[in-house]
Motif scaffolding. Structure first.
Motif, PDB file in Angstrom:
ATOM      1  N   LEU A 107       0.821  -1.210   0.000  1.00  0.00           N
ATOM      2  CA  LEU A 107       0.000   0.000   0.000  1.00  0.00           C
ATOM      3  C   LEU A 107       0.855   1.260   0.000  1.00  0.00           C
ATOM      4  O   LEU A 107       0.640   2.176  -0.793  1.00  0.00           O
ATOM      5  CB  LEU A 107      -0.917   0.000   1.230  1.00  0.00           C
ATOM      6  N   ALA A 108       1.821   1.306   0.919  1.00  0.00           N
ATOM      7  CA  ALA A 108       2.632   2.516   1.048  1.00  0.00           C
ATOM      8  C   ALA A 108       3.467   2.763  -0.200  1.00  0.00           C
ATOM      9  O   ALA A 108       3.678   3.915  -0.604  1.00  0.00           O
ATOM     10  CB  ALA A 108       3.522   2.418   2.280  1.00  0.00           C
ATOM     11  N   SER A 109       3.949   1.694  -0.836  1.00  0.00           N
ATOM     12  CA  SER A 109       4.731   1.863  -2.062  1.00  0.00           C
ATOM     13  C   SER A 109       3.906   2.536  -3.146  1.00  0.00           C
ATOM     14  O   SER A 109       4.414   3.358  -3.920  1.00  0.00           O
ATOM     15  CB  SER A 109       5.229   0.502  -2.561  1.00  0.00           C
ATOM     16  N   ARG A 110       2.645   2.192  -3.209  1.00  0.00           N
ATOM     17  CA  ARG A 110       1.766   2.770  -4.227  1.00  0.00           C
ATOM     18  C   ARG A 110       1.358   4.200  -3.869  1.00  0.00           C
ATOM     19  O   ARG A 110       1.449   5.117  -4.683  1.00  0.00           O
ATOM     20  CB  ARG A 110       0.527   1.894  -4.388  1.00  0.00           C
ATOM     21  N   VAL A 111       0.933   4.396  -2.619  1.00  0.00           N
ATOM     22  CA  VAL A 111       0.382   5.691  -2.224  1.00  0.00           C
ATOM     23  C   VAL A 111       1.470   6.752  -2.107  1.00  0.00           C
ATOM     24  O   VAL A 111       1.241   7.927  -2.409  1.00  0.00           O
ATOM     25  CB  VAL A 111      -0.400   5.547  -0.900  1.00  0.00           C
TER      26      VAL A 111
ATOM     27  N   LEU B 290      12.062  17.322   0.680  1.00  0.00           N
ATOM     28  CA  LEU B 290      11.361  17.593  -0.579  1.00  0.00           C
ATOM     29  C   LEU B 290      12.057  16.891  -1.739  1.00  0.00           C
ATOM     30  O   LEU B 290      11.405  16.283  -2.598  1.00  0.00           O
ATOM     31  CB  LEU B 290      11.316  19.100  -0.836  1.00  0.00           C
ATOM     32  N   ASP B 291      13.380  16.974  -1.749  1.00  0.00           N
ATOM     33  CA  ASP B 291      14.127  16.331  -2.827  1.00  0.00           C
ATOM     34  C   ASP B 291      14.027  14.816  -2.743  1.00  0.00           C
ATOM     35  O   ASP B 291      13.947  14.130  -3.770  1.00  0.00           O
ATOM     36  CB  ASP B 291      15.592  16.762  -2.763  1.00  0.00           C
ATOM     37  N   GLN B 292      14.013  14.278  -1.524  1.00  0.00           N
ATOM     38  CA  GLN B 292      13.852  12.834  -1.348  1.00  0.00           C
ATOM     39  C   GLN B 292      12.526  12.366  -1.932  1.00  0.00           C
ATOM     40  O   GLN B 292      12.467  11.346  -2.636  1.00  0.00           O
ATOM     41  CB  GLN B 292      13.928  12.486   0.140  1.00  0.00           C
ATOM     42  N   GLN B 293      11.467  13.110  -1.657  1.00  0.00           N
ATOM     43  CA  GLN B 293      10.160  12.743  -2.196  1.00  0.00           C
ATOM     44  C   GLN B 293      10.142  12.896  -3.714  1.00  0.00           C
ATOM     45  O   GLN B 293       9.564  12.063  -4.428  1.00  0.00           O
ATOM     46  CB  GLN B 293       9.066  13.610  -1.562  1.00  0.00           C
ATOM     47  N   ARG B 294      10.790  13.941  -4.231  1.00  0.00           N
ATOM     48  CA  ARG B 294      10.862  14.121  -5.686  1.00  0.00           C
ATOM     49  C   ARG B 294      11.522  12.920  -6.345  1.00  0.00           C
ATOM     50  O   ARG B 294      11.009  12.377  -7.339  1.00  0.00           O
ATOM     51  CB  ARG B 294      11.658  15.389  -6.018  1.00  0.00           C
ATOM     52  N   ARG B 295      12.653  12.505  -5.811  1.00  0.00           N
ATOM     53  CA  ARG B 295      13.373  11.385  -6.401  1.00  0.00           C
ATOM     54  C   ARG B 295      12.559  10.095  -6.305  1.00  0.00           C
ATOM     55  O   ARG B 295      12.574   9.265  -7.231  1.00  0.00           O
ATOM     56  CB  ARG B 295      14.732  11.213  -5.717  1.00  0.00           C
ATOM     57  N   HIS B 296      11.833   9.941  -5.207  1.00  0.00           N
ATOM     58  CA  HIS B 296      10.993   8.751  -5.065  1.00  0.00           C
ATOM     59  C   HIS B 296       9.870   8.740  -6.096  1.00  0.00           C
ATOM     60  O   HIS B 296       9.596   7.710  -6.726  1.00  0.00           O
ATOM     61  CB  HIS B 296      10.410   8.698  -3.655  1.00  0.00           C
ATOM     62  N   VAL B 297       9.234   9.874  -6.286  1.00  0.00           N
ATOM     63  CA  VAL B 297       8.128   9.960  -7.246  1.00  0.00           C
ATOM     64  C   VAL B 297       8.633   9.710  -8.668  1.00  0.00           C
ATOM     65  O   VAL B 297       7.978   9.039  -9.474  1.00  0.00           O
ATOM     66  CB  VAL B 297       7.439  11.330  -7.140  1.00  0.00           C
ATOM     67  N   GLU B 298       9.814  10.231  -8.978  1.00  0.00           N
ATOM     68  CA  GLU B 298      10.351  10.099 -10.330  1.00  0.00           C
ATOM     69  C   GLU B 298      10.922   8.717 -10.619  1.00  0.00           C
ATOM     70  O   GLU B 298      11.038   8.326 -11.788  1.00  0.00           O
ATOM     71  CB  GLU B 298      11.449  11.155 -10.557  1.00  0.00           C
ATOM     72  N   ALA B 299      11.292   7.976  -9.586  1.00  0.00           N
ATOM     73  CA  ALA B 299      11.915   6.666  -9.800  1.00  0.00           C
ATOM     74  C   ALA B 299      10.918   5.700 -10.431  1.00  0.00           C
ATOM     75  O   ALA B 299       9.754   5.628 -10.013  1.00  0.00           O
ATOM     76  CB  ALA B 299      12.419   6.100  -8.476  1.00  0.00           C
ATOM     77  N   PRO B 300      11.340   4.947 -11.432  1.00  0.00           N
ATOM     78  CA  PRO B 300      10.424   3.989 -12.065  1.00  0.00           C
ATOM     79  C   PRO B 300      10.072   2.852 -11.109  1.00  0.00           C
ATOM     80  O   PRO B 300      10.870   2.490 -10.233  1.00  0.00           O
ATOM     81  CB  PRO B 300      11.230   3.473 -13.267  1.00  0.00           C
ATOM     82  N   VAL B 301       8.892   2.314 -11.254  1.00  0.00           N
ATOM     83  CA  VAL B 301       8.477   1.156 -10.458  1.00  0.00           C
ATOM     84  C   VAL B 301       9.060  -0.095 -11.106  1.00  0.00           C
ATOM     85  O   VAL B 301       8.796  -0.377 -12.282  1.00  0.00           O
ATOM     86  CB  VAL B 301       6.941   1.057 -10.381  1.00  0.00           C
TER      87      VAL B 301
END
Length: 710
Positions: A228-232, A448-459
């Protein structure tokens, strides 16, 4: 209608246990619901009847009208089960059970909670609690404050889950001073039904909730939480304060990997892999929440600093570099603009020092120019009180610029009196996160940058390699048939080889003559290692002989090994020796598998050799690993720099090390009864940088293995 809507968006509520007696939960709860302006109908229930907060009470649940969405239960625990039955009969779908005295109180309470759980499941109800503070929804269409905390909440964008009721109450009391507030809040208590995972799933598509905060003492279902957390977390930030960092009991594990693992390491690995930002204190948790509440995600990690004092600018620069951000390279065009109005003594390089005489107009012009610079992703404005310039005026200027440049994060650092921050807390619409110290602001930008990199990283899914699974099955079966739960060195290396892990060229010998023959085939110099069915840590008993250069030396070492084992009474367990090529490598790493009772198999990588437990420079991730996980688990260790081209040694083949970790992850996925696995050392060859498994050790859970392979 989502069943959880009955808990967080009810159209009507019954307060069972409402009271007029001062300083009781039933009284405080009733007051809060009315005072906060709940938009639906309120039905107090008290066996004596009466009027509470201007609303006439019902004497029992049976007297209530049909169709009430949710009941808040605050009565003696001995009446709870009958009350649940009555609520079901009335069609009530949601329960918030504030009543305590269940599993947190021992065996009797646990039995009562088990029966409560059985009934609500049979009835199809959703339940928060028992033993909780309550629930909150600040949306104007709901305005539910179903908690007995003293302070009315501030509206904001946070969805917050607290496993501790008292802590949740304290948090509700302090948030106003931080200029942040809640969209929704749930105190999950004993989390019999509704837990952190329930909240994450529910808030995934809740537009009112822009970020999710968690205070957890345990993770109910790690596998489900990870999914769940990986997706959300790709959609909105998830911040967690995970309490309980003790590693008690880890020393009971027999392997290197096991003794370095602990429950908190497993939880930490889970949160990292799921993209959850973990904080270690409430102050850090809310500082990060404040940044996410008032800043967009940046386009990159390049930071510009605008200051009226050089010292804080230098301190901020240090913090930026230490946290992996970059100092933005200000364009020449921007510098020309700055030179046009700043005094000659000012510095137009980053950090931009306007000097102490900077008026408000210079803050406006400088920040405007920097925010427009295409090389800048985030901006920090630093203020120190000089020459009558007022802090609150600078803050208002920052907020005006924030409105004009909404696409870039802008943070303020005000090294001034607390009166300034008190004034901010009284303002209704503070749009820029403000801190007293530069390190706090830099930490926020790093998040903020950590979240940016997480969002941009491919699944990425875990890769599947072509392996010899049948060969490994046969090895495990042979060990089990001989009554062993631990493989010999030879068997362990064979398992690794079957799964494509690069192991030393080697052969097995039972006698001295066989050892000589194998050594001639492998080629000197060689290493000789005992392979025993009873002794696992070979080095401790002299079972590893290195740099054997000749047949004569091999014969001497073989005889000496037998004598040493006989002296220690260990000779009977010896099955032979493994003869291996002598890998010339000065860099030793360790990788392996340890199994946590709750979280399952964990993959480890770190600095290896005989000092692995002493130095503990290791990192963990939960299996199965994605390629990103394999990369990150290496990045987390300080010794990663030894994998580079250092002191004339060839750079390690990082891709092959990552592949080794991924192959081990597949091994434990295919054979989940593998309890512990060590490759120690994973030697990095001096000349080629090749990563070679020099030694291996594998232990299984015998009962699980017998069941799986029968």
């Amino acid at each position: 209608m989502n069943p959880i809507d009955y808990l967080l968006k009810p159209r009507s509520i019954a307060i069972i246990g409402a009271s007029s007696k001062p300083n009781t939960i039933g009284s405080d709860l009733m007051k809060r619901v009315v005072e906060f302006g709940f938009k639906g109908d309120i039905y107090p229930v008290n066996p004596k009847g009466g009027v509470f907060e201007g609303i006439e009470a019902f004497k029992d649940v049976e007297s209530l009208p049909e169709g009430i969405d949710m009941a808040i239960v605050v009565i003696n625990r001995k009446f709870v089960l009958d009350t649940v039955d009555a609520c079901h009969a009335k069609g009530i779908k949601g329960l918030v059970i504030i009543t305590a005295g269940f599993k947190e109180m021992g065996e009797e309470g646990a039995a009562l909670e088990a029966e409560l759980d059985r009934r609500v499941k049979d009835y199809g109800m959703r339940v928060v609690g028992p033993n909780c503070l309550g629930v909150l929804n600040t949306h104007p269409d709901v305005q539910l404050y179903g908690c007995f905390s003293e302070t009315l909440p501030v509206r904001g964008d946070i969805g917050f889950v607290s496993q501790s009721g008292a802590l949740g109450g304290g948090i509700l009391n302090i948030l106003k001073d931080l200029n942040i507030g809640f969209a929704q809040f749930v105190s999950i208590g004993n989390q019999m039904d509704f837990n952190a995972e329930s909240a994450i799933e529910y808030w995934e598509n809740e537009e009112d909730v822009k970020q999710i905060l968690l205070y957890m003492e345990s993770i109910h279902n790690p596998t489900n939480f990870r999914e769940l957390a990986s997706r959300v977390s790709k959609k909105k930030p998830i911040l967690a304060l995970k309490a309980g960092r003790s590693a008690a009991g880890a020393s009971a594990a027999s392997s290197h990997t096991g003794s370095l693992a602990g429950a908190d390491k497993a939880a930490d690995a889970l949160l990292k892999q799921a993209g959850v930002i973990r904080e270690t204190s409430l102050s850090e948790l809310f500082a990060t929440a404040k940044v996410f509440s008032k800043c967009p995600l940046p386009q990159g990690n390049r930071v510009a600093i605008v200051t009226n004092s050089g010292g804080p600018g230098i301190m901020a620069t240090d913090a930026i570099c230490e946290l992996g951000l970059e100092m933005a390279q200000i364009t020449e065009a921007t510098r020309e603009t700055l030179r046009s109005f700043l005094p000659a003594a000012a510095s137009v390089k980053n950090p931009i020092d306007m000097i102490a005489s900077a008026p408000l107009e210079h803050y406006r012009q400088t920040l405007e120019a920097v925010l427009q610079d295409p090389n800048v992703d985030m901006v920090m404005a630093i203020y120190l009180p000089f020459l009558g310039l007022k802090d609150i005026d600078v803050a208002h200027e920052l907020m005006a610029l924030r409105a004009r440049f909404p696409e870039k994060p802008l943070l303020g650092v005000f090294m001034t009196k607390n009166d300034f921050f008190n004034a901010l807390s009284d303002m209704d619409n503070v749009t820029v996160p403000c801190f007293m110290y530069v390190e706090e602001a830099v930490k926020g930008m790093a998040r903020l940058d950590q979240q940016r990199r997480h969002v941009e990283a491919p699944v990425e899914a875990a890769p599947v390699f072509d392996v010899d699974r049948a060969r490994v099955t046969a090895i495990f079966q042979e060990a089990l048939e001989s009554g062993r739960d631990e493989l010999t060195t030879r068997e362990s290396l064979d398992v690794l080889d079957a799964y494509g892990v690069r192991v030393c060229r080697a052969g097995f010998a039972r006698t001295e003559e066989e050892a000589v023959t194998v050594a001639s085939q492998v080629g000197y110099p060689i290493v000789m290692k005992m392979s025993s069915k009873t002794t696992s840590h070979k080095t401790d008993v002299g079972g590893v002989r290195v740099n054997i250069q000749s047949e004569a030396q091999l014969r001497s070492e073989f005889q000496d090994l037998l004598q040493a084992l006989e002296t220690r009474g260990l000779l009977d367990g010896l099955e032979g020796v493994v003869i291996q090529e002598m890998v010339k490598g000065q860099r030793e790493f360790v990788c392996g598998i340890a199994t946590d009772v709750q979280y399952g198999p964990m993959m480890m990588f770190g600095l290896g050799g005989i000092f692995v437990e002493a130095l503990k420079d290791v990192s963990f991730r939960l299996a199965p690993l994605s390629p990103k996980d394999a990369h990150d688990v290496i990045e987390d260790v300080k010794a990663k720099h030894l994998l580079e081209n250092v002191r004339g040694l060839a750079a390690a083949d990082r891709a092959k090390i990552e592949e080794t970790l991924l192959r081990l992850s597949q091994l434990v996925t295919d054979f989940p009864f593998v309890d512990e696995l060590d490759i120690n050392p994973l030697m990095i060859a001096n000349a080629t940088g090749e990563a070679i498994a020099v030694d291996g050790r594998i232990k299984v859970r015998k009962a699980d293995a017998l069941s799986a392979l029968k």
